[in-house]
Structure formats: C-alpha cells, structure tokens
Design a protein around this motif. Structure first.
Motif, PDB file in Angstrom:
ATOM      1  N   LEU A 120       0.849  -1.156   0.091  1.00 27.73           N
ATOM      2  CA  LEU A 120       0.015   0.089  -0.087  1.00 27.73           C
ATOM      3  C   LEU A 120       0.732   1.334  -0.014  1.00 27.73           C
ATOM      4  O   LEU A 120       1.667   1.430   0.795  1.00 27.73           O
ATOM      5  N   ASP A 121       0.904   2.068  -1.102  1.00 27.45           N
ATOM      6  CA  ASP A 121       1.526   3.348  -1.060  1.00 27.45           C
ATOM      7  C   ASP A 121       0.937   4.287  -0.303  1.00 27.45           C
ATOM      8  O   ASP A 121      -0.405   4.420  -0.469  1.00 27.45           O
ATOM      9  N   LEU A 122       1.614   5.152   0.302  1.00 29.89           N
ATOM     10  CA  LEU A 122       0.947   6.124   1.117  1.00 29.89           C
ATOM     11  C   LEU A 122       1.992   7.427   1.318  1.00 29.89           C
ATOM     12  O   LEU A 122       3.139   7.076   1.572  1.00 29.89           O
ATOM     13  N   CYS A 123       1.285   8.583   1.112  1.00 31.48           N
ATOM     14  CA  CYS A 123       2.201   9.681   1.515  1.00 31.48           C
ATOM     15  C   CYS A 123       1.466  10.553   2.763  1.00 31.48           C
ATOM     16  O   CYS A 123       0.213  10.551   2.685  1.00 31.48           O
ATOM     17  N   MET A 124       2.247  11.083   3.615  1.00 29.85           N
ATOM     18  CA  MET A 124       1.786  11.601   4.888  1.00 29.85           C
ATOM     19  C   MET A 124       2.390  13.303   4.747  1.00 29.85           C
ATOM     20  O   MET A 124       3.559  13.356   4.606  1.00 29.85           O
ATOM     21  N   TYR A 125       1.481  14.167   5.208  1.00 28.61           N
ATOM     22  CA  TYR A 125       1.870  15.786   5.084  1.00 28.61           C
ATOM     23  C   TYR A 125       1.676  16.259   6.539  1.00 28.61           C
ATOM     24  O   TYR A 125       0.541  16.193   6.929  1.00 28.61           O
ATOM     25  N   ALA A 126       2.681  16.570   7.180  1.00 29.07           N
ATOM     26  CA  ALA A 126       2.411  17.265   8.570  1.00 29.07           C
ATOM     27  C   ALA A 126       2.696  18.844   8.336  1.00 29.07           C
ATOM     28  O   ALA A 126       3.775  19.129   8.037  1.00 29.07           O
ATOM     29  N   GLN A 127       1.713  19.731   8.638  1.00 23.24           N
ATOM     30  CA  GLN A 127       1.658  21.002   8.612  1.00 23.24           C
ATOM     31  C   GLN A 127       2.722  21.512   9.627  1.00 23.24           C
ATOM     32  O   GLN A 127       2.615  21.047  10.873  1.00 23.24           O
ATOM     33  N   VAL A 128       3.421  22.499   9.372  1.00 23.14           N
ATOM     34  CA  VAL A 128       4.164  23.181  10.616  1.00 23.14           C
ATOM     35  C   VAL A 128       3.105  24.317  10.933  1.00 23.14           C
ATOM     36  O   VAL A 128       2.524  25.162  10.280  1.00 23.14           O
ATOM     37  N   LYS A 129       3.084  24.226  12.243  1.00 22.03           N
ATOM     38  CA  LYS A 129       2.037  25.380  12.858  1.00 22.03           C
ATOM     39  C   LYS A 129       2.543  26.752  12.600  1.00 22.03           C
ATOM     40  O   LYS A 129       3.586  27.073  12.740  1.00 22.03           O
ATOM     41  N   GLU A 130       1.504  27.532  12.515  1.00 23.77           N
ATOM     42  CA  GLU A 130       1.784  28.976  12.102  1.00 23.77           C
ATOM     43  C   GLU A 130       2.371  29.560  13.528  1.00 23.77           C
ATOM     44  O   GLU A 130       2.034  29.338  14.433  1.00 23.77           O
ATOM     45  N   GLY A 131       3.279  30.324  13.168  1.00 33.25           N
ATOM     46  CA  GLY A 131       4.293  30.934  14.076  1.00 33.25           C
ATOM     47  C   GLY A 131       5.408  30.139  14.654  1.00 33.25           C
ATOM     48  O   GLY A 131       6.322  30.786  15.410  1.00 33.25           O
ATOM     49  N   VAL A 132       5.454  28.942  14.061  1.00 30.45           N
ATOM     50  CA  VAL A 132       6.416  27.878  14.637  1.00 30.45           C
ATOM     51  C   VAL A 132       7.777  28.228  13.475  1.00 30.45           C
ATOM     52  O   VAL A 132       7.512  28.208  12.478  1.00 30.45           O
ATOM     53  N   GLU A 133       8.964  28.440  14.018  1.00 31.61           N
ATOM     54  CA  GLU A 133       9.977  28.627  13.066  1.00 31.61           C
ATOM     55  C   GLU A 133      10.937  27.455  13.265  1.00 31.61           C
ATOM     56  O   GLU A 133      11.386  27.093  14.383  1.00 31.61           O
ATOM     57  N   LEU A 134      11.234  26.751  12.317  1.00 24.06           N
ATOM     58  CA  LEU A 134      12.039  25.404  12.446  1.00 24.06           C
ATOM     59  C   LEU A 134      13.455  26.133  12.273  1.00 24.06           C
ATOM     60  O   LEU A 134      13.891  27.016  11.761  1.00 24.06           O
ATOM     61  N   LYS A 135      14.293  24.968  13.091  1.00 20.43           N
ATOM     62  CA  LYS A 135      15.877  25.265  13.085  1.00 20.43           C
ATOM     63  C   LYS A 135      16.386  24.693  12.149  1.00 20.43           C
ATOM     64  O   LYS A 135      16.007  23.402  11.695  1.00 20.43           O
ATOM     65  N   ALA A 136      17.729  25.099  11.752  1.00 21.18           N
ATOM     66  CA  ALA A 136      18.576  24.283  10.745  1.00 21.18           C
ATOM     67  C   ALA A 136      18.937  23.005  11.532  1.00 21.18           C
ATOM     68  O   ALA A 136      19.052  23.178  12.873  1.00 21.18           O
ATOM     69  N   GLY A 137      19.106  22.063  10.558  1.00 19.76           N
ATOM     70  CA  GLY A 137      19.622  20.747  11.406  1.00 19.76           C
ATOM     71  C   GLY A 137      19.069  19.464  10.845  1.00 19.76           C
ATOM     72  O   GLY A 137      18.258  19.554   9.837  1.00 19.76           O
ATOM     73  N   THR A 138      19.293  18.400  11.382  1.00 15.81           N
ATOM     74  CA  THR A 138      18.751  17.014  11.126  1.00 15.81           C
ATOM     75  C   THR A 138      17.225  16.899  11.779  1.00 15.81           C
ATOM     76  O   THR A 138      17.247  16.762  13.014  1.00 15.81           O
ATOM     77  N   TYR A 139      16.442  16.687  10.979  1.00 17.29           N
ATOM     78  CA  TYR A 139      15.117  15.929  11.556  1.00 17.29           C
ATOM     79  C   TYR A 139      14.811  14.468  11.107  1.00 17.29           C
ATOM     80  O   TYR A 139      15.172  14.001  10.313  1.00 17.29           O
ATOM     81  N   ILE A 140      14.241  13.983  12.179  1.00 17.90           N
ATOM     82  CA  ILE A 140      13.896  12.664  12.203  1.00 17.90           C
ATOM     83  C   ILE A 140      12.402  12.299  11.962  1.00 17.90           C
ATOM     84  O   ILE A 140      11.670  13.065  12.764  1.00 17.90           O
ATOM     85  N   VAL A 141      12.178  11.438  11.071  1.00 17.15           N
ATOM     86  CA  VAL A 141      10.638  11.154  11.040  1.00 17.15           C
ATOM     87  C   VAL A 141      10.376   9.479  11.461  1.00 17.15           C
ATOM     88  O   VAL A 141      11.070   8.791  10.699  1.00 17.15           O
ATOM     89  N   LYS A 142       9.489   9.285  12.405  1.00 19.43           N
ATOM     90  CA  LYS A 142       9.327   7.955  12.703  1.00 19.43           C
ATOM     91  C   LYS A 142       7.573   7.604  12.185  1.00 19.43           C
ATOM     92  O   LYS A 142       6.857   8.387  12.559  1.00 19.43           O
ATOM     93  N   ILE A 143       7.541   6.465  11.827  1.00 17.40           N
ATOM     94  CA  ILE A 143       6.122   6.215  11.467  1.00 17.40           C
ATOM     95  C   ILE A 143       5.708   4.963  12.496  1.00 17.40           C
ATOM     96  O   ILE A 143       6.512   3.833  12.519  1.00 17.40           O
ATOM     97  N   TYR A 144       4.654   4.971  13.004  1.00 16.70           N
ATOM     98  CA  TYR A 144       4.042   4.003  14.013  1.00 16.70           C
ATOM     99  C   TYR A 144       2.822   3.287  13.640  1.00 16.70           C
ATOM    100  O   TYR A 144       1.869   4.002  12.850  1.00 16.70           O
ATOM    101  N   CYS A 145       2.538   2.190  13.806  1.00  9.52           N
ATOM    102  CA  CYS A 145       1.257   1.611  13.654  1.00  9.52           C
ATOM    103  C   CYS A 145       1.254   0.465  14.658  1.00  9.52           C
ATOM    104  O   CYS A 145       2.209  -0.488  14.808  1.00  9.52           O
ATOM    105  N   ASP A 146       0.049   0.095  15.182  1.00 10.75           N
ATOM    106  CA  ASP A 146       0.122  -0.715  16.402  1.00 10.75           C
ATOM    107  C   ASP A 146       0.956  -0.667  17.218  1.00 10.75           C
ATOM    108  O   ASP A 146       1.537  -1.934  17.508  1.00 10.75           O
ATOM    109  N   LYS A 147       1.227   0.565  17.834  1.00 10.60           N
ATOM    110  CA  LYS A 147       2.243   0.782  18.925  1.00 10.60           C
ATOM    111  C   LYS A 147       3.674   0.532  18.482  1.00 10.60           C
ATOM    112  O   LYS A 147       4.660   0.486  19.214  1.00 10.60           O
ATOM    113  N   ALA A 148       3.973  -0.059  17.239  1.00 10.33           N
ATOM    114  CA  ALA A 148       5.393  -0.308  16.857  1.00 10.33           C
ATOM    115  C   ALA A 148       5.802   0.494  15.719  1.00 10.33           C
ATOM    116  O   ALA A 148       5.029   1.112  14.783  1.00 10.33           O
ATOM    117  N   MET A 149       7.035   0.751  15.729  1.00 11.75           N
ATOM    118  CA  MET A 149       7.593   1.538  14.719  1.00 11.75           C
ATOM    119  C   MET A 149       7.855   1.189  13.745  1.00 11.75           C
ATOM    120  O   MET A 149       8.608   0.035  13.576  1.00 11.75           O
TER     121      MET A 149
END
Length: 318
Positions: free
Chosen positions: A280-309
């Motif tokens: 099953l192909d899937l894309c997910m989009y997480a909005q950056v909350k207005e007023g939040v400024e992201l910092k430079a650096g490395t970001y980690i994205v984790k995907i969970y299902c049924d309590k497991a990563m």
C-alpha cells in the motif's frame, strides 16, 4: 362295698409292684454311680500324687528354675522382637503395645512364682500363646509393608509421570509463547522505501521541495506499507512523528499522544488507511504550525502502527 374293694385290689397291687421296680432301679443306678465316682476319685488322687511326685522331682533337681529362666528368656526375646517391628498402621501399633504389656506381666509373674512348677508351666503355656500371636502380627505387618512399598513405588511412578507431563506442558507452553511472540512480531507491518522532505507552499498552492528551514511549511513523508499475509487486515491507524534537531516533536496538539514501544508521546499526524495484506503506497503531510520557526539541522521522521515503529527516515534543513 365288698365288690368295690375287690375291684381296687389289683390296681393297688400293680402300683406297689411298679414302685418296688422303680426303687430297685434307682438303688441299682445309685450304687453304680457311686462306684464310678469312687473310681474317679481314686484316679484323681493317683494323678495328683503323680503330679506331686513330678513336681517334687522337678523342684528338687532344679528343672523348674531352668524352665523359669527359659521362660523369661523367651518372653524377653518377644519383647525385643516387638520393639524392632516398624509400622505406620495405628491399629496394629495399639495391638503390639497390648501384647508387650501382657509379656511384661508374664515376666513379673515368672519372677514372683520362681521355683513353682505349676505356675511356671501355666505361664509357659500363656507365653506360647503370645508367641503364636506375635508370629501372626509379624506376618500381617510384612504383608502391610509389602503393600505399602508397592504403593510408594506406584506413587513415585505417578509423581514422575506427573512431573514429566508438567515438564512437557511447560515446554509446550513456552513453545506456544515463543510462537505467539514470533507471530506477533511477524504480524507487525513494515514501511519500505521511506523518504522525507520539507515543502514550501507558494501563493498559487503549488508545493515545492526546499532545504531551508525558514521556508518550510510542511513535512512530507512517502512510503510503501509492505505486504504481510499474517497481519490482520482492516483499518489501520498510521502515526507520523517528526522530531526536530532540538528533540521536540512537531504537533498541533501536544495533549494528543500515542502509546508506543518507546512510551507515550505526542504525534505530528494521524491517518487511517484500509490495509488488505498487500503493498500500500502512502504519503503523509504534517503541517508546520503557524508561528513556529524551524531550526536548521537534521530532522527525524518515525512512522508507527499498532504501537510499533514500522519505518524511520531523516532529512536536513539549512
């Protein structure tokens, strides 16, 4: 009157004859019984004289003392034999105690009547009776012990069987537990081909990738939920967790959390999908909350299902 008297005379004569006959019979019987009685008395006196003679011979020659010592030895032997008998049967133990008491009583009598032939002979007969009883008890106890030994062996065999069955059951339970754990692990979904990036949304709504933190409006993650035949099909909740270089989680609602193998934590995005045990192909989009400024650096994205990563990726912003 004369005729009546004549008619009664034969009757009187008959009665007198009968009485005389009975008297003769009883007299004859009396003298016969008296003769027998006298003969018995003579026989008794003769036997008594013989017994007295035998008693005197035994007592004078020391045989009575030997018989007394032999009697006491036999009684003492029986006491020792009883003391060595071991049984867990309460009824039999009570009977043995009673016999031991009788033997001790005979020993006391043998000591009191030392040198008395009549008394020693009487006690000897009683001792023989107690000896026969002892042999019977020993036979009974041997039979009981044999049965008990058989029961002990049977109980040990049954205990071993129960132990073996218990071990087999525990081993089977452990195998089932291991198998269940393997099935549980095997049923966990996996996300393949995971890739994440930052997006900037232009005025016309067009999405373009960016590597600059200050221009990022959205975090995009695409993946393929892999085929898994043993996983349970149906609606699945997929959670996306974006972790900033500072270690915080991007979220619109910090109070909304998920329970994972890493503990309870906020999440960035949740999406429900229908999983049919196929890729099953899937894309997910997480909005950056207005007023939040992201910092430079490395970001980690984790995907969970049924309590497991089920997947993990990283991307870097300037």
């Amino acid at each position: 009157m004369e005729s009546q008297k004549k008619s009664r005379d034969p009757l009187y004569i008959t009665i007198i004859i009968l009485l005389l006959g009975a008297g003769g019979f009883y007299a004859s019987s009396y003298y016969s019984l008296k003769g027998d009685y006298n003969a018995v008395v003579l026989q008794r006196d003769s036997l008594k004289a013989d017994n007295d003679t035998m008693r005197n011979m035994l007592e004078k020659n020391g045989f009575v003392d030997l018989m007394g010592e032999d009697l006491k030895d036999n009684l003492q032997f029986m006491l020792e034999s009883y003391s060595q008998i071991k049984t867990s049967n309460d009824t039999m133990n009570n009977r043995i105690a009673q016999q031991q008491s009788k033997i001790k009583d005979l020993l006391e009598q043998a000591e009191r009547h030392k040198g008395d032939a009549y008394a020693i002979l009487r006690l000897k007969k009683e001792g023989e009776t107690l000896r026969r009883i002892m042999k019977s008890y020993i036979h009974t106890i041997d039979s009981l012990n044999t049965v008990n030994q058989g029961l002990v062996v049977d109980i040990k065999n049954r205990d071993k069987t129960i132990s073996d069955v218990t071990s087999q059951r525990d081993e089977l339970d452990q195998k089932n537990k291991n198998l269940a754990e393997k099935v549980e692990k095997g049923s966990i979904l996996q996300a393949g081909g995971l890739s994440s990036s930052a997006l900037r949304i232009r005025s016309g709504g067009k999405q373009v990738e960016t590597t600059k933190a200050g221009r990022t409006d959205m975090i995009k993650t695409c993946m393929t939920i892999m085929e898994n035949r043993i996983a349970k099909a149906g609606t699945k909740e997929i959670y996306m967790v974006v972790i900033t270089p500072e270690g915080t989680i991007l979220t619109d609602n910090p109070s909304a959390t998920i329970t994972t193998e890493d503990g309870s934590q906020p999440f960035s995005l949740k999406r429900e999908v229908e999983y049919a045990n196929a890729n099953l192909d899937l894309c997910m989009y997480a909005q950056v909350k207005e007023g939040v400024e992201l910092k430079a650096g490395t970001y980690i994205v984790k995907i969970y299902c049924d309590k497991a990563m089920i997947g993990k990726s990283t991307f870097t912003l300037k």
